[in-house]
Enzyme design. Structure first.
Site, PDB file in Angstrom:
ATOM      1  N   GLU A 187      -2.864   9.184   8.146  1.00  0.00           N
ATOM      2  CA  GLU A 187      -1.418   9.292   8.174  1.00  0.00           C
ATOM      3  C   GLU A 187      -0.607  10.184   9.310  1.00  0.00           C
ATOM      4  O   GLU A 187       0.309   9.797   9.816  1.00  0.00           O
ATOM      5  CB  GLU A 187      -0.784   9.117   6.727  1.00  0.00           C
ATOM      6  CG  GLU A 187      -1.093   8.350   5.992  1.00  0.00           C
ATOM      7  CD  GLU A 187      -0.388   6.962   5.989  1.00  0.00           C
ATOM      8  OE1 GLU A 187       1.022   7.125   6.581  1.00  0.00           O
ATOM      9  OE2 GLU A 187      -0.732   5.873   5.368  1.00  0.00           O
ATOM     10  N   CYS A 231     -10.961   2.735   0.363  1.00  0.00           N
ATOM     11  CA  CYS A 231      -9.598   2.924   0.383  1.00  0.00           C
ATOM     12  C   CYS A 231      -9.179   2.263   1.828  1.00  0.00           C
ATOM     13  O   CYS A 231      -9.984   2.027   2.683  1.00  0.00           O
ATOM     14  CB  CYS A 231      -9.509   4.566   0.935  1.00  0.00           C
ATOM     15  SG  CYS A 231      -7.619   4.922   1.462  1.00  0.00           S
ATOM     16  N   THR A 232      -8.024   1.383   1.586  1.00  0.00           N
ATOM     17  CA  THR A 232      -7.791   0.512   2.921  1.00  0.00           C
ATOM     18  C   THR A 232      -7.474   1.337   4.114  1.00  0.00           C
ATOM     19  O   THR A 232      -7.315   0.750   5.166  1.00  0.00           O
ATOM     20  CB  THR A 232      -6.783  -0.389   2.535  1.00  0.00           C
ATOM     21  OG1 THR A 232      -5.634   0.426   2.017  1.00  0.00           O
ATOM     22  CG2 THR A 232      -6.994  -1.514   1.601  1.00  0.00           C
ATOM     23  N   HIS A 233      -7.304   2.570   3.932  1.00  0.00           N
ATOM     24  CA  HIS A 233      -7.061   3.407   5.235  1.00  0.00           C
ATOM     25  C   HIS A 233      -8.334   3.479   5.983  1.00  0.00           C
ATOM     26  O   HIS A 233      -8.431   3.575   7.085  1.00  0.00           O
ATOM     27  CB  HIS A 233      -6.540   4.886   4.931  1.00  0.00           C
ATOM     28  CG  HIS A 233      -5.116   5.081   4.642  1.00  0.00           C
ATOM     29  ND1 HIS A 233      -4.520   4.702   3.379  1.00  0.00           N
ATOM     30  CD2 HIS A 233      -4.072   5.474   5.261  1.00  0.00           C
ATOM     31  CE1 HIS A 233      -3.332   4.790   3.138  1.00  0.00           C
ATOM     32  NE2 HIS A 233      -3.037   5.358   4.397  1.00  0.00           N
ATOM     33  N   ASP A 241       0.897  -1.118  -0.042  1.00  0.00           N
ATOM     34  CA  ASP A 241       0.009  -0.066  -0.084  1.00  0.00           C
ATOM     35  C   ASP A 241       0.949   1.183  -0.057  1.00  0.00           C
ATOM     36  O   ASP A 241       2.187   1.003   0.307  1.00  0.00           O
ATOM     37  CB  ASP A 241      -1.016   0.161   1.277  1.00  0.00           C
ATOM     38  CG  ASP A 241      -2.010   1.186   1.452  1.00  0.00           C
ATOM     39  OD1 ASP A 241      -2.675   1.475   0.252  1.00  0.00           O
ATOM     40  OD2 ASP A 241      -2.048   1.745   2.242  1.00  0.00           O
ATOM     41  N   SER A 242       0.338   2.270  -0.091  1.00  0.00           N
ATOM     42  CA  SER A 242       0.970   3.674  -0.150  1.00  0.00           C
ATOM     43  C   SER A 242       1.649   3.897   1.202  1.00  0.00           C
ATOM     44  O   SER A 242       2.672   4.601   1.581  1.00  0.00           O
ATOM     45  CB  SER A 242       0.304   4.734  -0.485  1.00  0.00           C
ATOM     46  OG  SER A 242      -0.953   5.020   0.209  1.00  0.00           O
ATOM     47  N   CYS A 278      -4.341  -1.775  -1.492  1.00  0.00           N
ATOM     48  CA  CYS A 278      -4.502  -0.506  -1.972  1.00  0.00           C
ATOM     49  C   CYS A 278      -5.548  -0.410  -2.997  1.00  0.00           C
ATOM     50  O   CYS A 278      -5.586  -1.080  -4.176  1.00  0.00           O
ATOM     51  CB  CYS A 278      -3.306   0.015  -2.417  1.00  0.00           C
ATOM     52  SG  CYS A 278      -3.537   1.862  -3.000  1.00  0.00           S
ATOM     53  N   ASN A 279      -6.688   0.125  -2.688  1.00  0.00           N
ATOM     54  CA  ASN A 279      -7.885   0.361  -3.730  1.00  0.00           C
ATOM     55  C   ASN A 279      -7.270   1.038  -4.976  1.00  0.00           C
ATOM     56  O   ASN A 279      -7.622   1.029  -6.107  1.00  0.00           O
ATOM     57  CB  ASN A 279      -9.047   1.154  -3.307  1.00  0.00           C
ATOM     58  CG  ASN A 279      -9.985   0.176  -2.123  1.00  0.00           C
ATOM     59  OD1 ASN A 279     -10.916  -0.291  -2.615  1.00  0.00           O
ATOM     60  ND2 ASN A 279      -9.568  -0.095  -0.973  1.00  0.00           N
ATOM     61  N   GLY A 287      -3.389   8.256  -4.094  1.00  0.00           N
ATOM     62  CA  GLY A 287      -4.839   8.432  -4.656  1.00  0.00           C
ATOM     63  C   GLY A 287      -4.801   9.761  -5.536  1.00  0.00           C
ATOM     64  O   GLY A 287      -5.934  10.057  -6.128  1.00  0.00           O
TER      65      GLY A 287
HETATM   66  N1  DGL Z   1      -4.709   3.082   0.927  1.00  0.00           N
HETATM   67  C1  DGL Z   1      -4.832   3.293  -0.530  1.00  0.00           C
HETATM   68  C2  DGL Z   1      -6.130   2.825  -1.069  1.00  0.00           C
HETATM   69  O1  DGL Z   1      -6.874   2.171  -0.773  1.00  0.00           O
HETATM   70  C3  DGL Z   1      -4.082   4.585  -0.900  1.00  0.00           C
HETATM   71  C4  DGL Z   1      -4.518   5.751  -0.323  1.00  0.00           C
HETATM   72  C5  DGL Z   1      -3.406   6.979  -0.883  1.00  0.00           C
HETATM   73  O2  DGL Z   1      -2.281   6.855  -0.605  1.00  0.00           O
HETATM   74  O3  DGL Z   1      -4.129   7.904  -1.411  1.00  0.00           O
HETATM   75  O4  DGL Z   1      -6.534   3.759  -2.081  1.00  0.00           O
END
Ligand code: DGL
Length: 257
Positions: A153, A185-187, A11-12, A74-75, A44
């Site tokens: 974050e 989004c996985t966050h 992921d990022s 990561c989506n 994103g």
């Molecule tokens: N967690 C990631 C996602 O699912 C990336 C979020 C990001 O870095 O913008 O999209």
């Protein structure tokens, strides 16, 4: 089914750890390698081309570490780079974080579903296109919520600022009348408590667990090992957040690709 020996996730930043945590519940002790591309966070807001470039290098690295099943945790990367990765690395098994959730939604019997995602994920229309391929009746209402990843974050979870920003997004008319909400989004699963307190009648889709169940179907080895962790930029803030939010106190090795 190919024999899986080691699972790689990327992921990022912190987001993919929601998937890793869910995976650790269904597959405790199996060897996993996590790569957080903190140098390029957030994904994103990047172009498809940039996200593909980062993802290709990371998958090559995970492959070099012996991973044969890659969870695109990561989506944004699943939407922008999923197909490219599958065609470049036919020898690997990929699980993205969108397909298992789409399969779940298609059999849920709910018609109006909201989606919160990054700009890249919303721009891709990946969820709606995949639902349409399944001839699903689900109508998807997607909203880009780019402020949420930096909030998480930067450690603003539980400060009240996160709930103000989330309430602002959840009030958007795009989401009027939804029956369920996908944290696309996985966050965002980290915002579950806050979101469900605001949207009381709406079903929260537990995306990390849905993805973890899918990964578990592919696991067929007795291999046991510690998880290993890598970052493209090693910041004190990230290490503090990983420890505070996910109780991960392991060593994060810096590997710039
Ligand atoms: N967690 C990631 C996602 O699912 C990336 C979020 C990001 O870095 O913008 O999209």
């Amino acid at each position: 089914m190919k024999g899986v020996q080691k699972i790689g996730l990327f992921d990022s930043g912190l987001g993919g750890l929601t998937v890793l945590s869910a995976l650790n519940k269904v597959l405790p002790g199996v060897p996993k390698v996590y790569y957080g591309d903190t140098l390029h966070l957030p994904y994103g807001d990047k172009s498809d081309r940039a996200i593909q470039g980062y993802s290709i290098k990371i998958v090559q690295f995970l492959k070099d570490q012996g991973c044969d099943l890659i969870v695109i945790a990561c989506n944004s990367a699943s939407a922008s780079a999923g197909k490219e990765l599958e065609s470049r690395f036919p020898e690997l098994t990929f699980i993205n974080v969108i397909d298992p959730v789409v399969d779940y939604l298609a059999q849920l019997g709910i018609n109006r579903v909201g989606l919160l995602g990054t700009r890249a994920t919303v721009r891709s229309e990946a969820y709606s296109l995949k639902l349409a391929q399944k001839n699903s009746e689900v109508a998807l209402y997607a909203l880009a919520t780019p402020l949420l990843v930096p909030l998480i974050e930067d450690g603003f979870l539980g400060t009240g600022i996160d709930s103000d920003v989330l309430a602002h997004y959840l009030n958007d008319s795009t989401l009027d009348g939804i029956q369920a909400l996908v944290p696309g989004c996985t966050h965002y699963p980290l915002l579950k408590k806050t979101a469900t307190a605001i949207l009381k009648e709406v079903l929260w889709i537990d995306a990390p667990n849905i993805v973890a169940e899918e990964v578990a179907k592919h696991w067929n080895s007795n291999e046991i090992a510690e998880d290993t962790f890598y970052l493209s930029d090693r910041t004190d803030n990230f290490l503090t957040m990983a420890k505070k939010t996910f109780q991960i106190d392991a060593y994060w090795e810096l590997v710039r690709l």
